[in-house]
Design an enzyme around this catalytic site. Sequence first.
Site, PDB file in Angstrom:
ATOM      1  NE  ARG A   1      42.418  30.611  50.923  1.00  0.00           N
ATOM      2  CZ  ARG A   1      42.600  29.278  50.856  1.00  0.00           C
ATOM      3  NH1 ARG A   1      43.781  28.764  50.530  1.00  0.00           N
ATOM      4  NH2 ARG A   1      41.602  28.459  51.105  1.00  0.00           N
TER       5      ARG A   1
ATOM      6  CB  SER B   1      36.164  33.402  52.566  1.00  0.00           C
ATOM      7  OG  SER B   1      35.451  32.220  52.378  1.00  0.00           O
TER       8      SER B   1
ATOM      9  CD  GLU C   1      40.637  34.002  51.313  1.00  0.00           C
ATOM     10  OE1 GLU C   1      40.363  33.382  52.351  1.00  0.00           O
ATOM     11  OE2 GLU C   1      40.313  33.617  50.177  1.00  0.00           O
TER      12      GLU C   1
HETATM   13  C1  LIG Z   1      31.870  33.183  45.099  1.00  0.00           C
HETATM   14  C2  LIG Z   1      33.329  33.041  45.391  1.00  0.00           C
HETATM   15  C3  LIG Z   1      33.815  31.858  45.918  1.00  0.00           C
HETATM   16  C4  LIG Z   1      35.182  31.706  46.183  1.00  0.00           C
HETATM   17  N1  LIG Z   1      35.623  30.534  46.687  1.00  0.00           N
HETATM   18  C5  LIG Z   1      36.932  30.378  46.964  1.00  0.00           C
HETATM   19  C6  LIG Z   1      37.426  29.150  47.493  1.00  0.00           C
HETATM   20  O1  LIG Z   1      36.701  28.189  47.688  1.00  0.00           O
HETATM   21  N2  LIG Z   1      38.752  29.066  47.795  1.00  0.00           N
HETATM   22  C7  LIG Z   1      39.608  30.106  47.581  1.00  0.00           C
HETATM   23  O2  LIG Z   1      40.815  29.970  47.866  1.00  0.00           O
HETATM   24  N3  LIG Z   1      39.179  31.281  47.062  1.00  0.00           N
HETATM   25  C8  LIG Z   1      37.869  31.442  46.745  1.00  0.00           C
HETATM   26  N4  LIG Z   1      37.420  32.625  46.226  1.00  0.00           N
HETATM   27  C9  LIG Z   1      38.374  33.725  46.031  1.00  0.00           C
HETATM   28  C10 LIG Z   1      38.975  33.764  44.620  1.00  0.00           C
HETATM   29  O3  LIG Z   1      38.154  33.110  43.689  1.00  0.00           O
HETATM   30  C11 LIG Z   1      40.366  33.146  44.543  1.00  0.00           C
HETATM   31  O4  LIG Z   1      41.245  33.776  45.449  1.00  0.00           O
HETATM   32  C12 LIG Z   1      40.926  33.267  43.121  1.00  0.00           C
HETATM   33  O5  LIG Z   1      41.954  32.360  42.998  1.00  0.00           O
HETATM   34  C13 LIG Z   1      41.431  34.660  42.756  1.00  0.00           C
HETATM   35  O6  LIG Z   1      41.731  34.679  41.371  1.00  0.00           O
HETATM   36  P1  LIG Z   1      41.439  35.972  40.481  1.00  0.00           P
HETATM   37  O7  LIG Z   1      41.966  35.716  39.132  1.00  0.00           O
HETATM   38  O8  LIG Z   1      40.013  36.335  40.547  1.00  0.00           O
HETATM   39  O9  LIG Z   1      42.328  37.034  41.226  1.00  0.00           O
HETATM   40  P2  LIG Z   1      42.030  38.586  41.383  1.00  0.00           P
HETATM   41  O10 LIG Z   1      40.870  38.788  42.295  1.00  0.00           O
HETATM   42  O11 LIG Z   1      41.955  39.225  40.048  1.00  0.00           O
HETATM   43  O12 LIG Z   1      43.367  39.039  42.118  1.00  0.00           O
HETATM   44  C14 LIG Z   1      43.664  38.590  43.424  1.00  0.00           C
HETATM   45  C15 LIG Z   1      45.124  38.971  43.728  1.00  0.00           C
HETATM   46  O13 LIG Z   1      45.962  38.203  42.882  1.00  0.00           O
HETATM   47  C16 LIG Z   1      46.817  39.046  42.121  1.00  0.00           C
HETATM   48  N5  LIG Z   1      46.967  38.398  40.815  1.00  0.00           N
HETATM   49  C17 LIG Z   1      45.992  37.883  40.028  1.00  0.00           C
HETATM   50  N6  LIG Z   1      46.516  37.307  38.940  1.00  0.00           N
HETATM   51  C18 LIG Z   1      47.869  37.481  39.032  1.00  0.00           C
HETATM   52  C19 LIG Z   1      48.973  37.106  38.204  1.00  0.00           C
HETATM   53  N7  LIG Z   1      48.824  36.425  37.076  1.00  0.00           N
HETATM   54  N8  LIG Z   1      50.222  37.450  38.606  1.00  0.00           N
HETATM   55  C20 LIG Z   1      50.401  38.131  39.779  1.00  0.00           C
HETATM   56  N9  LIG Z   1      49.402  38.505  40.582  1.00  0.00           N
HETATM   57  C21 LIG Z   1      48.146  38.172  40.226  1.00  0.00           C
HETATM   58  C22 LIG Z   1      46.110  40.399  42.053  1.00  0.00           C
HETATM   59  O14 LIG Z   1      47.056  41.437  41.933  1.00  0.00           O
HETATM   60  C23 LIG Z   1      45.423  40.433  43.417  1.00  0.00           C
HETATM   61  O15 LIG Z   1      46.327  40.914  44.382  1.00  0.00           O
HETATM   62  C24 LIG Z   1      36.063  32.785  45.925  1.00  0.00           C
HETATM   63  C25 LIG Z   1      35.564  33.978  45.379  1.00  0.00           C
HETATM   64  C26 LIG Z   1      34.217  34.097  45.099  1.00  0.00           C
HETATM   65  C27 LIG Z   1      33.706  35.371  44.459  1.00  0.00           C
END
Ligand SMILES: Cc1cc2nc3c(=O)[nH]c(=O)nc-3n(C[C@H](O)[C@H](O)[C@H](O)COP(=O)(O)OP(=O)(O)OC[C@H]3O[C@@H](n4cnc5c(N)ncnc54)[C@H](O)[C@@H]3O)c2cc1C
Length: 296
Positions: A170, A220, A290
């Site tokens: 992560r 998580s 996380e």
């Molecule tokens: C129901 C549920 C289940 C999940 N299951 C998992 C799982 O199985 N495994 C797992 O690893 N995660 C899981 N997650 C967490 C999440 O989905 C992941 O971490 C996902 O990859 C985050 O992507 P996002 O676009 O939503 O990021 P955001 O929530 O929008 O941002 C997260 C971070 O990334 C940064 N960021 C986003 N896009 C960029 C970019 N293009 N450039 C630079 N920085 C950026 C943001 O500034 C922020 O700091 C889950 C979440 C939920 C709600």
Amino acid sequence: MNIFEDHIPLEKLKLNEPLKDHTYIKLGGKADILIHPTTKEEIMNILAIAKKHQIPLTVIGKGSNVIIKDQGVRGVTISLSHFDQIKVCDNKIVAQSGSNIIDVSRIALDNSLTGLEFACGIPGSTGGALYMNAGAYGGQMDEVVERALVLTKDGELLDMVRDDMKLGYRNSIFKTDQYIILEVEFGLKKGNKDVISSIMQDLTFKRESKQPLEYPSCGSVFKRPEGHYVGKLIQECNLQGTRIGGAEISRKHAGFIINADHATAEDYLELIKLIKKRVYDKFNIELETEVIILGE
Ligand SMILES: Cc1cc2nc3c(=O)[nH]c(=O)nc-3n(C[C@H](O)[C@H](O)[C@H](O)COP(=O)(O)OP(=O)(O)OC[C@H]3O[C@@H](n4cnc5c(N)ncnc54)[C@H](O)[C@@H]3O)c2cc1C
């Protein structure tokens, strides 16, 4: 505001926009300015203007791993969720950072490409998944990503290969060096479509039966401490079902905090504090979040 209007079409720009409408957990305050760029040039312009005028800049993808504090986010917030083209070329997929990682995994399936099965239920963007080095059920982004096109905070475009990305559990260089991820290239292998599809169905079943997907959450909340499972630690502290305001520790999966009833970010953060304290008192283990906390 005018400074952005000259470079970004008005329909892509919102003032005082509630960020709860742009996150999975559905809570938190407003962004002073929210922009949804759809081109690389627009993203570069926003960064250049923000830098020139010293306006704080925040980037979000699909908002599935962020908690926005109740007072919101100052300056300009870029949501990349409309920067979402995906292309396939032989065994490679190139995805703009705002594309859904789930869509990328489905396109891999359609093209009989194996490697992205693990991502079929991760509800974020491709950029967010790389930033977090997201993973599930034994797979992780660092196994399938080959290159990324990124923008440094000085506005320089960099073409990075995987080894430059410092991908760990992560963690990534994008977190530490505040790069904006623009495009991600995946290197996949030809596989058997039926096998890929059956793995995805199996993982989807596991996810749906174990996670409280019927409620808003951010997945998580804590990183896995070495040698332990967070859910089990929280369960053994008898915390499941504990509620502060509208935020509740899920009874289905103790590692999730759900927005059970109009929670505020403060409710959520108080519950995180309580969990950390109880787990530390009982097991002498310091949980690390996380989920990314943004805003003020
Ligand atoms: C129901 C549920 C289940 C999940 N299951 C998992 C799982 O199985 N495994 C797992 O690893 N995660 C899981 N997650 C967490 C999440 O989905 C992941 O971490 C996902 O990859 C985050 O992507 P996002 O676009 O939503 O990021 P955001 O929530 O929008 O941002 C997260 C971070 O990334 C940064 N960021 C986003 N896009 C960029 C970019 N293009 N450039 C630079 N920085 C950026 C943001 O500034 C922020 O700091 C889950 C979440 C939920 C709600």
